[in-house]
Design an enzyme around this catalytic site. Structure first.
Site, PDB file in Angstrom:
ATOM      1  N   LYS A  16       0.851  -1.195   0.000  1.00 39.80           N
ATOM      2  CA  LYS A  16       0.000   0.000   0.000  1.00 39.80           C
ATOM      3  C   LYS A  16       0.881   1.238   0.000  1.00 39.80           C
ATOM      4  O   LYS A  16       2.067   1.200   0.351  1.00 39.80           O
ATOM      5  CB  LYS A  16      -0.928   0.018   1.220  1.00 39.80           C
ATOM      6  CG  LYS A  16      -0.218   0.060   2.581  1.00 39.80           C
ATOM      7  CD  LYS A  16       0.209   1.451   3.027  1.00 39.80           C
ATOM      8  CE  LYS A  16       0.931   1.428   4.382  1.00 39.80           C
ATOM      9  NZ  LYS A  16       1.545   2.745   4.720  1.00 39.80           N
ATOM     10  N   ASP A 195      -3.059  -1.058  10.878  1.00 41.51           N
ATOM     11  CA  ASP A 195      -3.408  -1.026   9.458  1.00 41.51           C
ATOM     12  C   ASP A 195      -3.742  -2.402   8.888  1.00 41.51           C
ATOM     13  O   ASP A 195      -4.022  -2.525   7.698  1.00 41.51           O
ATOM     14  CB  ASP A 195      -2.296  -0.376   8.633  1.00 41.51           C
ATOM     15  CG  ASP A 195      -0.952  -1.075   8.784  1.00 41.51           C
ATOM     16  OD1 ASP A 195      -0.838  -1.975   9.648  1.00 41.51           O
ATOM     17  OD2 ASP A 195      -0.010  -0.724   8.055  1.00 41.51           O
TER      18      ASP A 195
END
Length: 368
Positions: A16, A195
């Protein structure tokens, strides 16, 4: 003859980047209140999760403590070690006896093999933690073996370890017939890392709270990206702590966030205008790009602001910024750039900054 191969599932775990990362405050438990726009990339690790044979004894039913075993790897010839046989250790009876007597050969609850020798494969690894947490939550204690082919560098701000852990949770849930609903997986994921919930259903999302509260974002442009990581990593905890040490106004930003009523209005543009800027912001194709952690990181790691300026001066690059807590820099390439120009750009980066830099072209996963 019937197929006796154990069930195996193959998965990918995408990297990401953070396009926007604002640090808004700090909770009493020490975690920071953030707002970030994260997007999964085509760059991804690969995993295989394999169940042990049904005849394998369950370690929890024996008089020995379950443990984690990491077998040695031969990552040059066999990256996933798929041809390597893992012989489970011998369990011994702990009952009083004149001599120790082997009673069974058992498989460990989780075995992790990885092609990256610098990564630990024991209980401190997030993949192992995720597997054990799933076993505890589901009550399914079938021993499993995980093979991990790393393509995402660790300590890079790309979320590789978190994505791998989320893939283990998704994979084990699928492999065992989905005993847990998505809300339960999110709860496990959030307990392992802020996350990790994002990677359970990886798509462009605004992440709030510690990063575990998700809101789907608008589709992103089909950008071409170049990731550039120097030969060093940056500890996330250090970056956040240093942000406070240099006088970043966390409490005031947190109060302003409350006054803006972010989650009630949903007007992100208004919120961003009202918040204390703190870090320089840019808007590219309607996407706001900012990273508050550039302030403390650039103060110590002087190479990174030099690299960012160098990238932004290149005619092939529209914009550059640091993702997460670093150390990876993201370069937004121009649409018309040719493969030959990208190759030349990579050569110039290594020529000016060093041959040990890791460089990878990628794009958003949703635009595949």
């Amino acid at each position: 003859m019937p197929d006796t191969q154990p069930p195996t599932l193959s998965l990918t775990a995408p990297a990401k980047i953070n396009l926007s990362l604002r640090i808004l405050g700090k909770h009493s438990d020490g975690y920071h209140e953030i707002e970030t726009l994260m997007a999964p990339l085509t760059l991804a690790d690969e995993l295989e999760i394999t169940c042990a044979h049904t005849g394998t004894p369950n370690p929890s039913k024996h008089s020995v403590n379950p443990f984690i075993e990491c077998a040695p790897t031969n990552h040059l010839n066999d990256p996933l070690n798929l041809n390597q046989r893992i012989n489970p250790p011998t369990a011994y009876s702990l009952q009083p006896t004149a001599s120790i007597r082997p009673v069974a050969r058992i498989a460990p609850p989780v075995t992790l093999l990885c092609n990256d020798p610098s990564l630990p494969c024991g209980p401190e690894n997030l993949c192992v933690k995720a597997a054990l947490a799933f076993q505890e939550a589901s009550g399914i204690n079938t021993p499993i073996a995980i093979t991990l082919l790393k393509r995402i560098p660790h300590g890079a701000g790309l979320g590789g370890g978190s994505s791998d852990a989320a893939a283990v949770l998704r994979g084990m849930n699928q492999l065992f017939g989905e005993p847990l609903v998505i809300e339960e997986l999110h709860q496990i994921a959030a307990s392992l890392g802020s996350d990790i919930p994002f990677f359970l259903e990886p798509k462009s999302s605004w992440c709030h709270g510690r990063g575990e509260l998700l809101q789907e974002a608008n589709p992103l442009p089909p950008w071409r990206l170049l990731l550039i990581k120097p030969p060093f990593s940056i500890a996330t905890a250090w970056a956040y702590n240093r942000l406070e040490a240099i006088g970043y106004r966390l409490e005031e930003k947190n109060e302003e966030k409350e006054n803006c009523k972010l989650q009630e209005t949903g007007d992100r543009e208004q919120v961003e205008n009202e918040l204390d800027a703190g870090s320089p912001t840019s808007s590219v194709d309607g996407v706001t790009i900012v990273n508050d952690l550039e302030l403390p990181v650039f103060e110590k790691y002087l190479l990174l602001p030099v690299l960012k300026e160098w990238l932004q001066e290149r005619k092939e690059i529209r914009h550059a910024w640091m993702t997460g807590s670093g150390s990876t820099m993201v370069a937004l390439l121009r649409e018309e750039i040719t493969p030959e120009a990208i190759t030349m750009l990579k050569k110039e980066i290594t020529s000016d900054f060093g041959a040990t830099f890791w460089i990878k072209e990628t794009g958003f996963r949703e635009n595949q």
